[in-house]
Each structure stands twice: as structure tokens, then as C-alpha cells.
Design a protein around this motif. Structure first.
Motif, PDB file in Angstrom:
ATOM      1  N   HIS A  36      35.210  28.660  25.059  1.00 52.68           N
ATOM      2  CA  HIS A  36      35.174  27.558  24.099  1.00 52.68           C
ATOM      3  C   HIS A  36      33.901  26.712  24.133  1.00 52.68           C
ATOM      4  N   PRO A  37      32.771  27.274  23.694  1.00 49.23           N
ATOM      5  CA  PRO A  37      31.588  26.437  23.534  1.00 49.23           C
ATOM      6  C   PRO A  37      31.846  25.379  22.454  1.00 49.23           C
ATOM      7  N   TRP A  38      31.487  24.132  22.738  1.00 46.53           N
ATOM      8  CA  TRP A  38      31.668  23.071  21.758  1.00 46.53           C
ATOM      9  C   TRP A  38      30.535  22.064  21.878  1.00 46.53           C
ATOM     10  N   ALA A  39      30.321  21.331  20.808  1.00 46.14           N
ATOM     11  CA  ALA A  39      29.291  20.294  20.767  1.00 46.14           C
ATOM     12  C   ALA A  39      29.890  19.060  20.117  1.00 46.14           C
ATOM     13  N   GLY A  51      26.005  20.001  24.291  1.00 46.24           N
ATOM     14  CA  GLY A  51      26.822  21.200  24.152  1.00 46.24           C
ATOM     15  C   GLY A  51      27.497  21.533  25.475  1.00 46.24           C
ATOM     16  N   TYR A  52      28.717  22.073  25.404  1.00 48.13           N
ATOM     17  CA  TYR A  52      29.545  22.269  26.589  1.00 48.13           C
ATOM     18  C   TYR A  52      30.280  23.601  26.506  1.00 48.13           C
ATOM     19  N   LEU A  53      30.636  24.161  27.662  1.00 49.21           N
ATOM     20  CA  LEU A  53      31.351  25.425  27.722  1.00 49.21           C
ATOM     21  C   LEU A  53      31.744  25.711  29.161  1.00 49.21           C
ATOM     22  N   THR A  70      18.826  28.104  19.602  1.00 44.31           N
ATOM     23  CA  THR A  70      19.578  27.979  18.359  1.00 44.31           C
ATOM     24  C   THR A  70      18.624  27.634  17.229  1.00 44.31           C
ATOM     25  N   HIS A 113      25.181  20.376  31.221  1.00 43.07           N
ATOM     26  CA  HIS A 113      25.414  20.529  29.785  1.00 43.07           C
ATOM     27  C   HIS A 113      24.175  21.124  29.114  1.00 43.07           C
ATOM     28  N   LYS A 128      30.137  25.081  12.876  1.00 42.25           N
ATOM     29  CA  LYS A 128      29.870  25.938  14.028  1.00 42.25           C
ATOM     30  C   LYS A 128      28.367  26.117  14.153  1.00 42.25           C
ATOM     31  N   GLU A 144      29.125  30.670  19.346  1.00 42.37           N
ATOM     32  CA  GLU A 144      29.201  29.583  18.381  1.00 42.37           C
ATOM     33  C   GLU A 144      29.755  28.352  19.077  1.00 42.37           C
ATOM     34  N   PHE A 145      29.035  27.236  18.969  1.00 43.21           N
ATOM     35  CA  PHE A 145      29.511  25.958  19.469  1.00 43.21           C
ATOM     36  C   PHE A 145      30.275  25.291  18.324  1.00 43.21           C
TER      37      PHE A 145
END
Length: 165
Positions: A36-39, A51-53, A70, A113, A128, A144-145
Motif C-alpha cells: 500500500h504505497p500512499w501519499a 510518500g509512505y509504504l 516519478t 519516508h 494515483k 502507484e502511490f
């Protein structure tokens, strides 16, 4: 159990499974599982975003996350935030982030991070952000974040307030 109740329960379970699948997404490269990459969403004028994962190394050999790229940011760095002598310090992690064999490393607010820098436009909730993570041994992987609001316990390390001078 009557037929209506069974159908309602089945529909609820299918909906819950769909929501769970939508919230959790992952990627794999070699023996590494990226979860679960997310920003965080950023405000208009923000020049950086976080950004985190999670990375789980299911192999028997240590690896290292060495870079992130990116199209949405001219520069992305691996960063660490920590408190030293009551002062918050942020710095680029030299040489990448170690991913020891058999362990999980979490990049999260307030710690390790991804720092997306010189953002030309804000990150908007729900979008995304396509990126490439490169590992020393496993190699590159496209991820994909998902841009989403942080949970209440993820408030530290928020970079969305940094605006252009």
C-alpha cells in the motif's frame, strides 16, 4: 436463516471485500512485497509531499531501496525524520534504506519516508501517483502511490504545509 437475510449477508461481505481490496494494494519484485504505497494530499503551492509504504523481504538475502522516481516530481529522495535534543531533523538517507532478509520496513510519517520535491502541482486526494522504486538487488518495480488523507496517528511528518516562498 431466511433467504433474504442470507442474500443481505452475502452482499455485505462482497461489498466489504471490495472496499478492503480497494484500500489495500501491493506490488512485488523478486522476494520483496511492497504494501500500500500512499501519499498525502498537498495544498496549492506546496513544493514537497510525503510518500509512505511497507516493504517485506521474504527472501534470505538483505536488499536496499536505493531510489524513487516519478513524473509527478522532478526530484524524489529517501528521507528520515527524527527528533534529536527536542529538535525535529529531516535528512536524506545516504545509500538508501536497508531491507533486511525476513523483515518488514515501514516508511511512515514521522520516520523514514519518500520526499517528493519541487512539485509542479498538488497531490489531490483519490489520484494515483505512478512511481518507480529501485532496489539494489531486486531491481526496479513500478508502483502507484494512492493519494489519501493520513490516519489520525500519522499526523507527524506532514509536508503538505510547505508552500512556495
Amino acid at each position: 436463516m431466511n433467504r433474504f437475510l442470507k442474500q443481505s449477508l452475502a452482499a455485505a461481505l462482497i461489498t466489504a471485500a471490495g472496499i478492503s481490496a480497494a484500500l489495500a494494494h501491493g506490488f512485488t519484485v523478486g522476494e520483496l512485497k511492497i504494501g500500500h504505497p500512499w501519499a498525502k494530499p498537498t495544498v496549492a503551492g506546496a513544493t514537497v509531499g510525503g510518500g509512505y509504504l511497507k516493504v517485506t523481504n521474504e527472501g534470505k538475502t538483505d536488499d536496499r531501496l536505493v531510489s524513487v522516481t516519478t513524473d509527478r516530481a522532478p526530484m524524489a529522495q529517501l528521507h528520515e525524520m527524527k527528533i534529536e535534543n527536542d529538535v525535529m531533523k529531516m535528512r536524506e538517507v545516504e545509500g538508501g534504506i536497508a531491507i533486511p532478509a525476513g523483515q518488514t520496513v515501514e516508511l511512515k510519517p514521522g520516520g523514514l519516508h519518500v520526499m517528493f520535491m519541487n512539485l509542479p502541482q498538488p497531490f489531490v486526494e483519490g489520484e494515483k501517483i505512478k512511481a518507480k522504486l529501485t532496489f539494489e538487488k531486486a531491481g526496479p518495480v513500478e508502483v502507484e502511490f494512492v493519494v489519501q488523507k493520513p490516519k489520525a496517528d500519522d499526523a507527524m511528518g506532514d509536508h503538505s504545509e510547505h508552500a512556495k516562498p
